[in-house]
Motif scaffolding. Sequence first.
Motif, mmCIF file in Angstrom:
data_model
loop_
_atom_site.group_PDB
_atom_site.id
_atom_site.type_symbol
_atom_site.label_atom_id
_atom_site.label_comp_id
_atom_site.label_asym_id
_atom_site.label_seq_id
_atom_site.Cartn_x
_atom_site.Cartn_y
_atom_site.Cartn_z
ATOM 1 N N HIS A 143 6.214 5.142 9.860
ATOM 2 C CA HIS A 143 6.327 5.863 8.482
ATOM 3 C C HIS A 143 4.974 6.576 8.328
ATOM 4 O O HIS A 143 4.186 6.396 8.709
ATOM 5 C CB HIS A 143 6.331 4.854 7.417
ATOM 6 C CG HIS A 143 7.681 3.885 7.514
ATOM 7 N ND1 HIS A 143 8.963 4.247 7.179
ATOM 8 C CD2 HIS A 143 7.811 2.739 8.316
ATOM 9 C CE1 HIS A 143 9.817 3.363 7.269
ATOM 10 N NE2 HIS A 143 9.233 2.301 8.118
ATOM 11 N N PRO A 144 5.331 8.069 7.645
ATOM 12 C CA PRO A 144 4.290 8.947 7.337
ATOM 13 C C PRO A 144 3.082 7.999 6.398
ATOM 14 O O PRO A 144 3.546 7.149 5.352
ATOM 15 C CB PRO A 144 5.068 9.602 6.412
ATOM 16 C CG PRO A 144 6.425 9.634 6.741
ATOM 17 C CD PRO A 144 6.625 8.345 7.058
ATOM 18 N N LEU A 145 2.017 8.446 6.764
ATOM 19 C CA LEU A 145 0.847 7.760 5.927
ATOM 20 C C LEU A 145 0.338 8.561 5.007
ATOM 21 O O LEU A 145 0.221 9.848 5.186
ATOM 22 C CB LEU A 145 -0.271 7.478 6.914
ATOM 23 C CG LEU A 145 0.077 6.675 8.050
ATOM 24 C CD1 LEU A 145 -0.970 6.163 9.085
ATOM 25 C CD2 LEU A 145 0.714 5.057 7.746
ATOM 26 N N LEU A 146 0.103 8.195 3.655
ATOM 27 C CA LEU A 146 -0.012 9.000 2.571
ATOM 28 C C LEU A 146 -1.399 8.764 2.268
ATOM 29 O O LEU A 146 -1.919 9.554 1.343
ATOM 30 C CB LEU A 146 0.777 8.487 1.430
ATOM 31 C CG LEU A 146 2.076 8.502 1.598
ATOM 32 C CD1 LEU A 146 3.192 8.048 0.373
ATOM 33 C CD2 LEU A 146 2.829 9.986 1.975
ATOM 34 N N ARG A 147 -2.032 8.022 2.857
ATOM 35 C CA ARG A 147 -3.671 7.777 2.662
ATOM 36 C C ARG A 147 -4.496 7.370 4.020
ATOM 37 O O ARG A 147 -3.845 6.556 4.695
ATOM 38 C CB ARG A 147 -3.895 6.904 1.464
ATOM 39 C CG ARG A 147 -3.257 5.330 1.501
ATOM 40 C CD ARG A 147 -3.356 4.629 0.206
ATOM 41 N NE ARG A 147 -2.641 5.538 -0.962
ATOM 42 C CZ ARG A 147 -1.252 5.391 -1.027
ATOM 43 N NH1 ARG A 147 -0.656 4.674 -0.271
ATOM 44 N NH2 ARG A 147 -0.772 5.815 -2.421
ATOM 45 N N GLU A 148 -5.643 7.548 3.935
ATOM 46 C CA GLU A 148 -6.342 7.003 5.076
ATOM 47 C C GLU A 148 -7.092 5.918 4.993
ATOM 48 O O GLU A 148 -7.568 5.158 5.954
ATOM 49 C CB GLU A 148 -7.331 8.246 5.501
ATOM 50 C CG GLU A 148 -6.636 9.588 5.935
ATOM 51 C CD GLU A 148 -7.844 10.633 6.233
ATOM 52 O OE1 GLU A 148 -8.878 10.417 6.059
ATOM 53 O OE2 GLU A 148 -7.334 11.632 6.787
ATOM 54 N N SER A 149 -7.334 5.422 3.899
ATOM 55 C CA SER A 149 -7.984 4.133 3.649
ATOM 56 C C SER A 149 -7.429 3.380 2.301
ATOM 57 O O SER A 149 -6.689 4.283 1.535
ATOM 58 C CB SER A 149 -9.346 4.152 3.211
ATOM 59 O OG SER A 149 -9.738 5.014 2.065
ATOM 60 N N VAL A 150 -7.452 2.149 1.944
ATOM 61 C CA VAL A 150 -6.919 1.314 1.129
ATOM 62 C C VAL A 150 -8.061 0.524 0.382
ATOM 63 O O VAL A 150 -8.617 -0.407 0.968
ATOM 64 C CB VAL A 150 -5.909 0.473 1.698
ATOM 65 C CG1 VAL A 150 -5.143 -0.314 0.539
ATOM 66 C CG2 VAL A 150 -4.651 1.172 2.335
ATOM 67 N N ARG A 151 -7.980 0.546 -1.020
ATOM 68 C CA ARG A 151 -9.161 -0.302 -1.430
ATOM 69 C C ARG A 151 -8.345 -1.813 -1.598
ATOM 70 O O ARG A 151 -7.369 -2.067 -1.584
ATOM 71 C CB ARG A 151 -9.191 0.210 -3.283
ATOM 72 C CG ARG A 151 -9.897 1.418 -3.259
ATOM 73 C CD ARG A 151 -10.442 1.404 -4.729
ATOM 74 N NE ARG A 151 -11.777 0.471 -4.893
ATOM 75 C CZ ARG A 151 -13.027 0.609 -4.486
ATOM 76 N NH1 ARG A 151 -13.234 1.864 -4.342
ATOM 77 N NH2 ARG A 151 -13.751 -0.386 -4.686
ATOM 78 N N VAL A 152 -9.320 -2.822 -1.538
ATOM 79 C CA VAL A 152 -8.868 -4.234 -1.221
ATOM 80 C C VAL A 152 -9.634 -5.203 -2.059
ATOM 81 O O VAL A 152 -10.816 -4.566 -2.648
ATOM 82 C CB VAL A 152 -9.049 -4.496 0.285
ATOM 83 C CG1 VAL A 152 -8.077 -3.706 1.207
ATOM 84 C CG2 VAL A 152 -10.519 -4.457 0.849
ATOM 85 N N ILE A 163 10.452 -2.276 -2.355
ATOM 86 C CA ILE A 163 9.602 -1.737 -3.201
ATOM 87 C C ILE A 163 10.379 -0.647 -3.854
ATOM 88 O O ILE A 163 10.520 -0.583 -5.097
ATOM 89 C CB ILE A 163 8.354 -1.275 -2.555
ATOM 90 C CG1 ILE A 163 7.464 -2.399 -2.149
ATOM 91 C CG2 ILE A 163 7.570 -0.200 -3.635
ATOM 92 C CD1 ILE A 163 6.296 -1.990 -1.218
ATOM 93 N N ALA A 164 11.095 0.122 -3.199
ATOM 94 C CA ALA A 164 11.813 1.483 -4.095
ATOM 95 C C ALA A 164 12.912 0.880 -4.628
ATOM 96 O O ALA A 164 13.058 1.400 -5.694
ATOM 97 C CB ALA A 164 12.373 2.030 -2.804
ATOM 98 N N PRO A 179 5.369 -1.894 -9.531
ATOM 99 C CA PRO A 179 4.172 -1.565 -8.903
ATOM 100 C C PRO A 179 4.141 -2.723 -7.861
ATOM 101 O O PRO A 179 4.378 -3.773 -8.003
ATOM 102 C CB PRO A 179 2.966 -1.845 -9.993
ATOM 103 C CG PRO A 179 3.685 -1.420 -11.410
ATOM 104 C CD PRO A 179 5.152 -2.120 -11.055
ATOM 105 N N ALA A 180 3.553 -2.357 -6.745
ATOM 106 C CA ALA A 180 3.379 -3.109 -5.655
ATOM 107 C C ALA A 180 1.844 -3.443 -5.153
ATOM 108 O O ALA A 180 1.008 -2.635 -5.376
ATOM 109 C CB ALA A 180 3.978 -2.840 -4.451
ATOM 110 N N ALA A 221 -0.501 2.110 3.208
ATOM 111 C CA ALA A 221 -0.593 3.744 3.315
ATOM 112 C C ALA A 221 0.675 4.421 3.051
ATOM 113 O O ALA A 221 0.740 5.705 2.864
ATOM 114 C CB ALA A 221 -1.267 3.985 4.678
ATOM 115 N N ALA A 222 1.743 3.821 3.273
ATOM 116 C CA ALA A 222 3.359 4.448 3.145
ATOM 117 C C ALA A 222 3.796 4.372 1.682
ATOM 118 O O ALA A 222 4.729 4.809 1.554
ATOM 119 C CB ALA A 222 3.982 3.973 3.976
ATOM 120 N N ILE A 223 3.297 3.520 0.920
ATOM 121 C CA ILE A 223 3.804 3.474 -0.539
ATOM 122 C C ILE A 223 3.373 4.638 -1.359
ATOM 123 O O ILE A 223 2.098 4.885 -1.629
ATOM 124 C CB ILE A 223 3.173 2.280 -1.202
ATOM 125 C CG1 ILE A 223 3.828 1.070 -0.355
ATOM 126 C CG2 ILE A 223 3.766 2.163 -2.647
ATOM 127 C CD1 ILE A 223 3.085 -0.308 -0.684
#
Length: 331
Positions: free
Chosen positions: A76-85, A234-235, A240-241, A261-263
């Motif tokens: 799936h297309p990635l919308l961000r390079e990093s994720v806050r955890v 989710i869709a 919110p997820a 990253a795909a959300i």
Amino acid sequence: MLPTDVTLPPLDDLLGTARVVTLPLVTRFRGIELREAMLLEGPNGWTEFSPFTDYGDDEASHWLAAAVDFGWAPTHPLLRESVRVNATLPAVAPGEVAHILDRFPGCRTVKIKVADFGQVLADDVARVAVARQYLGPEGRIRIDANAGWTADEAEKAIHALAGFDLEYVEQPCATVEDLAQVRQRVKYMGIPIAADESVRKAADPLAVARAGAADILVIKAQPLGGITAALAIIAEAGLPAVVSSALDTSVGISMGLHLAAAIPQLEFDCGLATASLLAMDVTDAPLLPVDGQLSVQRIIPSTALLASQAATADRTNWWLARLERCYELLR
């Protein structure tokens, strides 16, 4: 359970790359001190099949579908390079809180386990109080009861813990009906209710959203059958997820990161920093938070660690037999 555009690979392809590991934990978590997992290699790279050992084959087959989805399906297309955890704090004594949270550098959010077997509400209050002191007033605290309370117990506990400025309360009760009731009882306090088990363990993962029983969905890629299936849930839910892991190795966490990253909209810090709870991992560069974030990447296991952390022959055979049974269910 598999995406329509994915063909189940031959069983021999799965068995041929399967590696089973046993990893020690830093502290007891979810009642276990060792985490077993099976790793598989597909055309996309390494993937993970790691349902907990007490899960039946029907439930575990969803986890195999996720492994195939991540290892063999179109990405799936990635919308961000990093994720806050977020940091994850097991149900430890107050004196152990700082030691655990030190393993999550830069994390502004902590998920705290509460309602643990053998403990009382006062234990939870003490643990949350120390975590709040550790984080300071700007930090974010969410609590996770893992369905350990009745509706009345949940209401009482939320009142007792509300003073620590809770971001949300995760799965306070077991049933969708009780979640809805608790949500209504505490709505005036402005504390959202999140659903985890009512999504990933439910025959209908969307039932909790349709019942208006939660404000937030906690989404785990493996139990829901993979990234493709999770994105569809989710869709359709329209809530919110928060993407979380299931005490995975860094390979499994990578699957969760690709989901996060795909959300399109990711409002909350995600529970994907749980490699910090492992004393050993399958890579020399485990997915540990840096400045409270994880980079989205695929993980290639270390040959040496796969060997040194390899499960015993008996446990490996147990997992291989489990893989074959779950494969038949998917087929």
